[in-house]
Design a protein around this motif. Structure first.
Motif, PDB file in Angstrom:
ATOM      1  N   LEU A 138       0.870  -1.175   0.000  1.00 24.71           N
ATOM      2  CA  LEU A 138       0.000   0.000   0.000  1.00 24.71           C
ATOM      3  C   LEU A 138       0.907   1.225   0.000  1.00 24.71           C
ATOM      4  CD1 LEU A 138      -2.762   1.526   0.517  1.00 24.71           C
ATOM      5  CD2 LEU A 138      -2.251   1.288   2.954  1.00 24.71           C
ATOM      6  N   ALA A 139       0.673   2.134  -0.917  1.00 24.73           N
ATOM      7  CA  ALA A 139       1.493   3.361  -0.935  1.00 24.73           C
ATOM      8  C   ALA A 139       0.700   4.515  -1.535  1.00 24.73           C
ATOM      9  CB  ALA A 139       2.769   3.131  -1.741  1.00 24.73           C
ATOM     10  N   ARG A 145      -1.008  12.589   0.636  1.00 23.10           N
ATOM     11  CA  ARG A 145      -1.278  11.844   1.875  1.00 23.10           C
ATOM     12  C   ARG A 145      -2.218  12.595   2.801  1.00 23.10           C
ATOM     13  NH1 ARG A 145       4.673   9.241   3.008  1.00 23.10           N
ATOM     14  NH2 ARG A 145       4.650   7.964   1.124  1.00 23.10           N
ATOM     15  N   ARG A 146      -2.732  11.870   3.769  1.00 23.02           N
ATOM     16  CA  ARG A 146      -3.587  12.396   4.831  1.00 23.02           C
ATOM     17  C   ARG A 146      -4.882  12.986   4.274  1.00 23.02           C
ATOM     18  NH1 ARG A 146      -2.148  13.251  10.478  1.00 23.02           N
ATOM     19  NH2 ARG A 146      -4.021  12.378  11.408  1.00 23.02           N
ATOM     20  N   SER A 147      -5.341  12.452   3.133  1.00 27.70           N
ATOM     21  CA  SER A 147      -6.640  12.916   2.640  1.00 27.70           C
ATOM     22  C   SER A 147      -7.596  11.743   2.485  1.00 27.70           C
ATOM     23  CB  SER A 147      -6.473  13.657   1.311  1.00 27.70           C
ATOM     24  OG  SER A 147      -5.918  12.778   0.358  1.00 27.70           O
ATOM     25  N   GLY A 148      -7.240  10.627   3.109  1.00 32.73           N
ATOM     26  CA  GLY A 148      -8.155   9.474   3.117  1.00 32.73           C
ATOM     27  C   GLY A 148      -8.005   8.542   1.928  1.00 32.73           C
ATOM     28  N   ILE A 149      -7.021   8.827   1.049  1.00 33.17           N
ATOM     29  CA  ILE A 149      -6.892   7.983  -0.154  1.00 33.17           C
ATOM     30  C   ILE A 149      -6.438   6.557   0.215  1.00 33.17           C
ATOM     31  CG2 ILE A 149      -5.589   7.667  -2.315  1.00 33.17           C
ATOM     32  CD1 ILE A 149      -5.719  10.683  -2.722  1.00 33.17           C
ATOM     33  N   THR A 151      -6.864   4.965   3.036  1.00 35.84           N
ATOM     34  CA  THR A 151      -7.995   4.279   3.679  1.00 35.84           C
ATOM     35  C   THR A 151      -9.017   3.828   2.637  1.00 35.84           C
ATOM     36  OG1 THR A 151      -7.714   5.635   5.657  1.00 35.84           O
ATOM     37  CG2 THR A 151      -9.839   4.562   5.385  1.00 35.84           C
ATOM     38  N   GLU A 172       1.082  -7.716   6.916  1.00 38.79           N
ATOM     39  CA  GLU A 172       2.168  -7.430   7.856  1.00 38.79           C
ATOM     40  C   GLU A 172       2.608  -5.985   7.655  1.00 38.79           C
ATOM     41  OE1 GLU A 172       3.125 -10.108   5.559  1.00 38.79           O
ATOM     42  OE2 GLU A 172       2.073 -11.584   6.786  1.00 38.79           O
ATOM     43  N   THR A 173       3.007  -5.368   8.741  1.00 38.85           N
ATOM     44  CA  THR A 173       3.591  -4.033   8.623  1.00 38.85           C
ATOM     45  C   THR A 173       4.677  -3.873   9.686  1.00 38.85           C
ATOM     46  OG1 THR A 173       3.101  -1.680   8.420  1.00 38.85           O
ATOM     47  CG2 THR A 173       1.871  -2.867  10.097  1.00 38.85           C
ATOM     48  N   ASN A 177       5.993   1.405  11.922  1.00 32.72           N
ATOM     49  CA  ASN A 177       5.186   2.167  10.956  1.00 32.72           C
ATOM     50  C   ASN A 177       3.863   2.571  11.628  1.00 32.72           C
ATOM     51  OD1 ASN A 177       3.926   3.314   8.774  1.00 32.72           O
ATOM     52  ND2 ASN A 177       4.495   1.694   7.342  1.00 32.72           N
ATOM     53  N   ILE A 179       2.007   5.116  11.294  1.00 35.88           N
ATOM     54  CA  ILE A 179       0.949   5.670  10.425  1.00 35.88           C
ATOM     55  C   ILE A 179       0.124   4.525   9.827  1.00 35.88           C
ATOM     56  CG2 ILE A 179       0.512   6.983   8.305  1.00 35.88           C
ATOM     57  CD1 ILE A 179       2.849   8.773   9.033  1.00 35.88           C
ATOM     58  N   ALA A 180       0.816   3.526   9.271  1.00 39.18           N
ATOM     59  CA  ALA A 180       0.091   2.386   8.692  1.00 39.18           C
ATOM     60  C   ALA A 180      -0.693   1.648   9.783  1.00 39.18           C
ATOM     61  CB  ALA A 180       1.068   1.444   8.007  1.00 39.18           C
ATOM     62  N   LEU A 183      -3.794   3.566  10.461  1.00 36.82           N
ATOM     63  CA  LEU A 183      -4.773   3.411   9.368  1.00 36.82           C
ATOM     64  C   LEU A 183      -5.520   2.071   9.506  1.00 36.82           C
ATOM     65  CD1 LEU A 183      -4.093   4.115   5.601  1.00 36.82           C
ATOM     66  CD2 LEU A 183      -5.212   2.032   6.303  1.00 36.82           C
ATOM     67  N   TYR A 184      -4.754   0.999   9.661  1.00 38.76           N
ATOM     68  CA  TYR A 184      -5.375  -0.327   9.690  1.00 38.76           C
ATOM     69  C   TYR A 184      -6.201  -0.538  10.968  1.00 38.76           C
ATOM     70  CZ  TYR A 184      -2.662  -1.629   5.588  1.00 38.76           C
ATOM     71  OH  TYR A 184      -2.149  -1.707   4.320  1.00 38.76           O
TER      72      TYR A 184
HETATM   73  C1  LIG Z   1       0.479   4.598   5.157  1.00 43.70           C
HETATM   74  C2  LIG Z   1      -0.082   5.431   4.014  1.00 43.70           C
HETATM   75  C3  LIG Z   1      -0.490   4.475   2.887  1.00 43.70           C
HETATM   76  C4  LIG Z   1      -1.328   6.190   4.500  1.00 43.70           C
HETATM   77  O1  LIG Z   1      -1.991   6.759   3.400  1.00 43.70           O
HETATM   78  P1  LIG Z   1      -2.900   8.077   3.552  1.00 43.70           P
HETATM   79  O2  LIG Z   1      -3.724   8.210   2.334  1.00 43.70           O
HETATM   80  O3  LIG Z   1      -2.041   9.232   3.897  1.00 43.70           O
HETATM   81  O4  LIG Z   1      -3.787   7.674   4.825  1.00 43.70           O
HETATM   82  P2  LIG Z   1      -5.198   8.270   5.233  1.00 43.70           P
HETATM   83  O5  LIG Z   1      -5.298   9.705   4.813  1.00 43.70           O
HETATM   84  O6  LIG Z   1      -6.262   7.368   4.749  1.00 43.70           O
HETATM   85  O7  LIG Z   1      -5.085   8.234   6.824  1.00 43.70           O
HETATM   86  C5  LIG Z   1      -5.653   7.194   7.599  1.00 43.70           C
HETATM   87  C6  LIG Z   1      -5.174   7.317   9.022  1.00 43.70           C
HETATM   88  O8  LIG Z   1      -3.781   7.039   9.095  1.00 43.70           O
HETATM   89  C7  LIG Z   1      -3.186   7.893  10.103  1.00 43.70           C
HETATM   90  N1  LIG Z   1      -2.281   8.851   9.467  1.00 43.70           N
HETATM   91  C8  LIG Z   1      -2.144   9.122   8.165  1.00 43.70           C
HETATM   92  N2  LIG Z   1      -1.147  10.012   7.984  1.00 43.70           N
HETATM   93  C9  LIG Z   1      -0.666  10.325   9.192  1.00 43.70           C
HETATM   94  C10 LIG Z   1       0.360  11.169   9.660  1.00 43.70           C
HETATM   95  N3  LIG Z   1       1.102  11.898   8.818  1.00 43.70           N
HETATM   96  N4  LIG Z   1       0.589  11.209  10.986  1.00 43.70           N
HETATM   97  C11 LIG Z   1      -0.115  10.495  11.845  1.00 43.70           C
HETATM   98  N5  LIG Z   1      -1.132   9.650  11.471  1.00 43.70           N
HETATM   99  C12 LIG Z   1      -1.387   9.579  10.160  1.00 43.70           C
HETATM  100  C13 LIG Z   1      -4.321   8.634  10.737  1.00 43.70           C
HETATM  101  O9  LIG Z   1      -4.798   7.853  11.802  1.00 43.70           O
HETATM  102  C14 LIG Z   1      -5.323   8.687   9.605  1.00 43.70           C
HETATM  103  O10 LIG Z   1      -6.639   8.868  10.051  1.00 43.70           O
HETATM  104  P3  LIG Z   1      -7.171  10.373  10.286  1.00 43.70           P
HETATM  105  O11 LIG Z   1      -6.810  11.158   9.083  1.00 43.70           O
HETATM  106  O12 LIG Z   1      -8.639  10.173  10.476  1.00 43.70           O
HETATM  107  O13 LIG Z   1      -6.458  10.863  11.515  1.00 43.70           O
HETATM  108  C15 LIG Z   1       0.950   6.473   3.494  1.00 43.70           C
HETATM  109  O14 LIG Z   1       1.416   7.239   4.595  1.00 43.70           O
HETATM  110  C16 LIG Z   1       2.132   5.846   2.803  1.00 43.70           C
HETATM  111  O15 LIG Z   1       2.104   5.628   1.577  1.00 43.70           O
HETATM  112  N6  LIG Z   1       3.208   5.537   3.569  1.00 43.70           N
HETATM  113  C17 LIG Z   1       4.410   4.911   3.029  1.00 43.70           C
HETATM  114  C18 LIG Z   1       4.162   3.454   2.630  1.00 43.70           C
HETATM  115  C19 LIG Z   1       3.610   2.642   3.778  1.00 43.70           C
HETATM  116  O16 LIG Z   1       4.033   2.767   4.908  1.00 43.70           O
HETATM  117  N7  LIG Z   1       2.660   1.741   3.438  1.00 43.70           N
HETATM  118  C20 LIG Z   1       2.038   0.860   4.377  1.00 43.70           C
HETATM  119  C21 LIG Z   1       2.769  -0.417   4.407  1.00 43.70           C
HETATM  120  S1  LIG Z   1       1.872  -1.673   5.235  1.00 43.70           S
END
Ligand SMILES: CC(C)(COP(=O)(O)OP(=O)(O)OC[C@H]1O[C@@H](n2cnc3c(N)ncnc32)[C@H](O)[C@@H]1OP(=O)(O)O)[C@@H](O)C(=O)NCCC(=O)NCCS
Length: 248
Positions: A138-139, A145-149, A151, A172-173, A177, A179-180, A183-184
């Motif tokens: 997932l990336a 980021r942080r716009s719900g994409i 999720t 697995e993560t 991590n 942030i991941a 999210l999960y």
């Molecule tokens: C992990 C990742 C996919 C999240 O994607 P995203 O679109 O930014 O996530 P979302 O906007 O849907 O956020 C979902 C929740 O994650 C958490 N989150 C996301 N970004 C965050 C940040 N910068 N700091 C803290 N929490 C964060 C929050 O709990 C958030 O919920 P909220 O917005 O209601 O508080 C992205 O950060 C990423 O690509 N990371 C690098 C690759 C990675 O780690 N992949 C996962 C491997 S298992």
């Protein structure tokens, strides 16, 4: 009181104690199962809500073919510490293209989720074959980021797995991590186990698991019937299923 009477009284007391302990154990098992199903139902509702939420300007697409492969690889390679070979990518996207989902903005792929669904011997229902979903990658591009994409992609993937008949989704993560993990866990995933030195860089992983509600399950909030208790108590523990008594 005679010695024999004393002995039989003691025996009766022990039997009562055993029966009570067994009843308690059965009750606990049933409560755990009910709680698990309620949690699965809650995460399902949440997942539906989130899936329905709109992201202006985001186009949700399925993997179409090799033309998408470089962008998927770029997104994942940029952000995940684990190096994947092109064969690993192809294994997933060629076998489960409908579980490789992309988010595009103005034609550019800004996020992806890569998953699969395979037959597993169910640990939930003895003797029943079921599917298990697995989220491999997932990336989301840093800018979006942080716009719900992230999720929304995971929710869409889970909905597809549910439609395929998956009873649970695992992944697995890295334990670091956060942030991941956040999210999960917001989607109802729970930490199942810690896998020491799981990644090539020596980092530990958490295995996360999300049980999916079975379509036919009706939780009417009533306590289970005595028949349900009996079935539960008759069922061997998961590790014992399918083993014969003569097995070591
Ligand atoms: C992990 C990742 C996919 C999240 O994607 P995203 O679109 O930014 O996530 P979302 O906007 O849907 O956020 C979902 C929740 O994650 C958490 N989150 C996301 N970004 C965050 C940040 N910068 N700091 C803290 N929490 C964060 C929050 O709990 C958030 O919920 P909220 O917005 O209601 O508080 C992205 O950060 C990423 O690509 N990371 C690098 C690759 C990675 O780690 N992949 C996962 C491997 S298992």
């Amino acid at each position: 009181m005679t010695k024999q009477k004393k002995k039989s009284k003691q025996k009766k007391k022990e039997n009562n104690g055993d029966a009570e302990a067994l009843a308690k154990q059965i009750q606990q098992t049933t409560l755990d199962e009910t709680r698990r199903r309620r949690e699965a139902e809650r995460s399902r509702e949440l997942s539906r809500e989130l899936c329905a939420s709109r992201h202006d300007g985001v186009e949700w697409c399925e993997y179409e073919g090799e033309v998408n492969l470089p962008e998927v690889m770029r997104l994942v390679d940029d952000d995940l510490s684990e190096p994947y070979s092109i064969f690993t990518y192809r294994y997933f996207v060629k076998n489960w293209p409908s579980l490789c989902l992309l988010a595009k903005i103005e034609g550019e792929t800004v996020a992806c989720v890569v998953s699969k669904a395979e037959v597993e011997n169910s640990q939930l229902v003895a003797g029943e074959t079921c599917y298990r979903g697995y989220i491999a990658m997932l990336a989301v591009n840093n800018t979006y980021r942080r716009s719900g994409i992230g999720t929304a992609l995971v929710c869409r993937s889970i909905e597809r797995m549910r439609a395929m008949g998956c009873a649970e989704v695992i992944l697995e993560t890295e334990t670091t991590n956060t942030i991941a993990l956040s999210l999960y866990e917001k989607l109802g995933f729970a930490r199942d186990e810690r896998l020491f030195k799981y990644y090539l860089n020596g980092a530990d992983a958490f295995r996360l698991c999300l049980p999916l509600a079975r379509e036919d399950f009706v939780d009417d909030g009533l306590p289970p019937t005595p028949e349900a208790f009996r079935q539960l108590s008759a069922a061997p523990p998961p590790g014992e299923r399918g083993r014969s008594k003569s097995d070591p």
